[in-house]
Design a protein around this motif. Sequence first.
Motif, short mmCIF file in Angstrom:
data_model
loop_
_atom_site.label_atom_id
_atom_site.label_comp_id
_atom_site.label_asym_id
_atom_site.label_seq_id
_atom_site.Cartn_x
_atom_site.Cartn_y
_atom_site.Cartn_z
N PRO A 375 0.82 -1.22 0.00
CA PRO A 375 0.00 0.00 0.00
C PRO A 375 0.85 1.27 0.00
O PRO A 375 2.06 1.22 0.24
CB PRO A 375 -0.79 -0.13 1.31
N VAL A 376 0.21 2.40 -0.28
CA VAL A 376 0.87 3.69 -0.22
C VAL A 376 0.07 4.59 0.71
O VAL A 376 -1.16 4.57 0.70
CB VAL A 376 1.01 4.33 -1.62
N VAL A 377 0.76 5.37 1.53
CA VAL A 377 0.11 6.29 2.47
C VAL A 377 0.60 7.71 2.17
O VAL A 377 1.64 7.91 1.54
CB VAL A 377 0.41 5.92 3.93
N VAL A 378 -0.16 8.70 2.63
CA VAL A 378 0.19 10.11 2.44
C VAL A 378 0.53 10.71 3.80
O VAL A 378 -0.26 10.58 4.76
CB VAL A 378 -0.96 10.89 1.79
N ARG A 379 1.68 11.35 3.89
CA ARG A 379 2.14 11.90 5.17
C ARG A 379 2.69 13.31 4.99
O ARG A 379 3.07 13.71 3.90
CB ARG A 379 3.24 11.00 5.77
N GLY A 388 14.33 22.75 4.76
CA GLY A 388 15.29 22.28 3.77
C GLY A 388 14.78 21.16 2.90
O GLY A 388 15.55 20.58 2.13
N SER A 389 13.50 20.85 3.00
CA SER A 389 12.95 19.70 2.27
C SER A 389 12.36 20.14 0.94
O SER A 389 11.94 21.29 0.76
CB SER A 389 11.86 19.02 3.11
N ALA A 390 12.31 19.19 0.00
CA ALA A 390 11.60 19.41 -1.26
C ALA A 390 10.11 19.58 -0.98
O ALA A 390 9.62 19.26 0.10
CB ALA A 390 11.84 18.24 -2.20
N GLY A 391 9.38 20.05 -1.99
CA GLY A 391 7.95 20.28 -1.82
C GLY A 391 7.17 19.00 -1.59
O GLY A 391 6.17 18.99 -0.88
N ALA A 392 7.62 17.92 -2.19
CA ALA A 392 6.99 16.61 -2.01
C ALA A 392 7.97 15.55 -2.48
O ALA A 392 8.82 15.82 -3.33
CB ALA A 392 5.68 16.52 -2.78
N TYR A 393 7.84 14.35 -1.93
CA TYR A 393 8.69 13.26 -2.39
C TYR A 393 8.07 11.93 -2.00
O TYR A 393 7.19 11.85 -1.13
CB TYR A 393 10.12 13.36 -1.83
N TYR A 394 8.52 10.88 -2.68
CA TYR A 394 8.04 9.52 -2.41
C TYR A 394 9.14 8.73 -1.71
O TYR A 394 10.32 8.84 -2.08
CB TYR A 394 7.67 8.82 -3.71
N GLU A 395 8.75 7.97 -0.72
CA GLU A 395 9.67 7.08 -0.02
C GLU A 395 9.24 5.66 -0.27
O GLU A 395 8.12 5.26 0.07
CB GLU A 395 9.65 7.39 1.48
N ARG A 396 10.09 4.90 -0.90
CA ARG A 396 9.70 3.55 -1.30
C ARG A 396 9.60 2.63 -0.09
O ARG A 396 10.21 2.88 0.95
CB ARG A 396 10.70 2.99 -2.31
N ALA A 431 0.10 6.80 -7.17
CA ALA A 431 -0.34 5.93 -8.27
C ALA A 431 -0.84 6.78 -9.43
O ALA A 431 -1.58 7.73 -9.22
CB ALA A 431 -1.47 5.02 -7.78
N PRO A 432 -0.43 6.44 -10.65
CA PRO A 432 0.44 5.31 -11.05
C PRO A 432 1.91 5.71 -11.19
O PRO A 432 2.64 5.15 -12.01
CB PRO A 432 -0.14 4.91 -12.41
N GLY A 433 2.37 6.68 -10.40
CA GLY A 433 3.72 7.21 -10.54
C GLY A 433 4.77 6.44 -9.77
O GLY A 433 4.93 5.23 -9.94
N HIS A 434 5.47 7.14 -8.89
CA HIS A 434 6.61 6.52 -8.20
C HIS A 434 6.24 5.24 -7.47
O HIS A 434 7.01 4.27 -7.47
CB HIS A 434 7.21 7.51 -7.19
N HIS A 435 5.06 5.23 -6.83
CA HIS A 435 4.72 4.04 -6.06
C HIS A 435 4.61 2.81 -6.95
O HIS A 435 5.08 1.73 -6.58
CB HIS A 435 3.41 4.25 -5.30
N ASN A 458 14.74 8.02 -15.51
CA ASN A 458 13.76 6.94 -15.66
C ASN A 458 12.63 7.11 -14.65
O ASN A 458 11.46 7.16 -15.00
CB ASN A 458 14.47 5.60 -15.49
N THR A 459 12.97 7.21 -13.36
CA THR A 459 11.94 7.24 -12.33
C THR A 459 11.15 8.55 -12.36
O THR A 459 9.92 8.53 -12.25
CB THR A 459 12.55 7.03 -10.94
N GLU A 460 11.82 9.68 -12.49
CA GLU A 460 11.09 10.95 -12.54
C GLU A 460 10.37 11.10 -13.88
O GLU A 460 9.28 11.68 -13.94
CB GLU A 460 12.04 12.12 -12.30
N GLY A 461 10.98 10.60 -14.95
CA GLY A 461 10.30 10.62 -16.24
C GLY A 461 9.05 9.77 -16.22
O GLY A 461 8.01 10.17 -16.75
N TRP A 462 9.13 8.58 -15.60
CA TRP A 462 7.94 7.74 -15.47
C TRP A 462 6.86 8.47 -14.66
O TRP A 462 5.68 8.45 -15.03
CB TRP A 462 8.27 6.41 -14.79
#
Length: 597
Positions: A375-379, A388-396, A431-435, A458-462
């Motif tokens: 599953p994927v969750v939003v935090r 100092g953080s990016a605006g958003a990111y995915y953690e696998r 979904a259907p991106g990084h996750h 590849n990953t950001e392009g996807w």
Amino acid sequence: MSLPDRRQILMGAAATALTAGLASAAQAATPKDQLYALFDAFFDEDLSQSPEQATSLGLDTGKHADARSRLSDRSTAAWLRDRAEPAERIARLKTIDRKALSGDDAINYDTALFNYEARQGTSRFDFGDGARPFVLTQFYGSYISTPSFLDGRHKIASAADADAYLGRMKAFATVLDQETQRAGADAAKGVIPADFIVDKAIAQLQQFRSLPVEKNVLVASAARRAKAYGDYDAKAAAILTGEIHPALDRQIAALQAMRAKAVHDAGIGRLKDGDAFYAALLKIYTTTNKTPEEVHRLGLEEGAEIQARMDEILKKRGLTQGTVGQRMARLNTMPGQVFANTDEGRAELLAYCTERLAKLQPLLPQWFGVMPKTPVVVRRVPAYTEAGSAGAYYERPALDGSRPGAVYINLRDTAERPRWSLATLMHHEGAPGHHFQLALVAESNLPKLRQNMGFSANTEGWALYAEQVAMEMGIYDDGDDLGLLGMYQARLFRASRCVVDTGIHAKGWSREKAIAYMIETGGDPEVRVSREVERYCANPGQACSYKVGHTVWAALRERTKQRLGSKFDIKRFHDTALLVGPAPLTVLEGVLDRWQG
């Protein structure tokens, strides 16, 4: 002879011995067997050198159990080892007969070879930190990554775990000093980040240093998670005040001394060999041979095309006056588009994002045959790293299944994330991106070495292509033209990144010129754009990977569709492409150009 030189000789001798041993054992092994034995050796070396990776992957057990109390070595000796590693691994790979490999084995070999050859491109420079030109900035350095890692990754389920936590706290003080020394050594060579980068890094360090002891995340985490095993909060506080605080003070002082010599020029073109370093970074991040000028032109051309589509939608809504960017900025003032900048408003925003992901679920089986089980969750991005953080990111997810995939959103200011921008953000990160791509990698049978390689284009392009797919799935067909505008603005933002990143580092653009261009082009809030531009200044090249990658992904689909004609099936195309796993765009193109449907 200096210690680093002796260390390099010893490391080289060990690698030679290992290679000789592998070669001897390989006399009776096939090239395929040799390849995966070598992959296992590489991955084992990676885990030994990066205890954080071992813990994050849930692999800090058995022979790597000692990783639980260690952090990565950030000394000059370790930096020299890392510089030598790509060439050494290329040599070991080339002992294997590539012509004897086919199918997935050939893909795995080619991916690994490209990875180390690209890394070798920056290893020839006597400054920087791998794919980054600086050791310390407002976006990276152990002062940012280690507290978050210890709080979020280091598990405490026993007294032994708590003892290991304290061991890592002690190691944190050592790592801070190692990075201070290396940043100082680079500064002596004239390699100093721009003044605004140094200022922000100092401010963040001072903020972390000034926290009351009991509110420091390192102590609070021990108090929250280890109190059942003893007075670990008191022990953590003693390490913080006795070892970590003095190391932070030394790092702050070093950066303050460096600040006196810092200039306002934003790009690395001002550095000795800066142009060559930037070209090598573009190779790493785009996995293409595109020049800075080609990437710049791509951003301008695609940006103009995207703006034309946005203009049509804006006119339909009666917004006809001003540039596209000016009209997009006015959308933020529409009622109901900005969540309250309160804890309640942030919770409402996160709930809305979760709802958008749920809305897509029934449509996915029409476009994907293979989907992640995890599953994927939003935090929310932790408050202590927001600045100092990016605006958003995915953690696998963890490879052992102990942690789900997670989309993190920076909610320092909710005005930066209006409602109409959130759907496409969720499709990019979730979904259907990084996750989809990265959770499938975690669930796959790919060699562990390949599972843990990263190719940003590849990953950001996807993920940017996934935003397009969500649109094609009809997610905005219910009259959500604001959401559609959000999708196009996100794509325009990535095109603008190509213009700005190359502008800063290859054309001498100032920070201020880059910010003005992005605001005028897309209408994003100045606070968000400023932080983004400053990230490009600190981490050159990476921002170009998104739009370059999307362009290749989209073109590859159209090329495959034309080649296969009636045999083309979008579900099989997506499944085939995703199951390739992390790979350079050149390798991905080769796989899909050979694919027969």
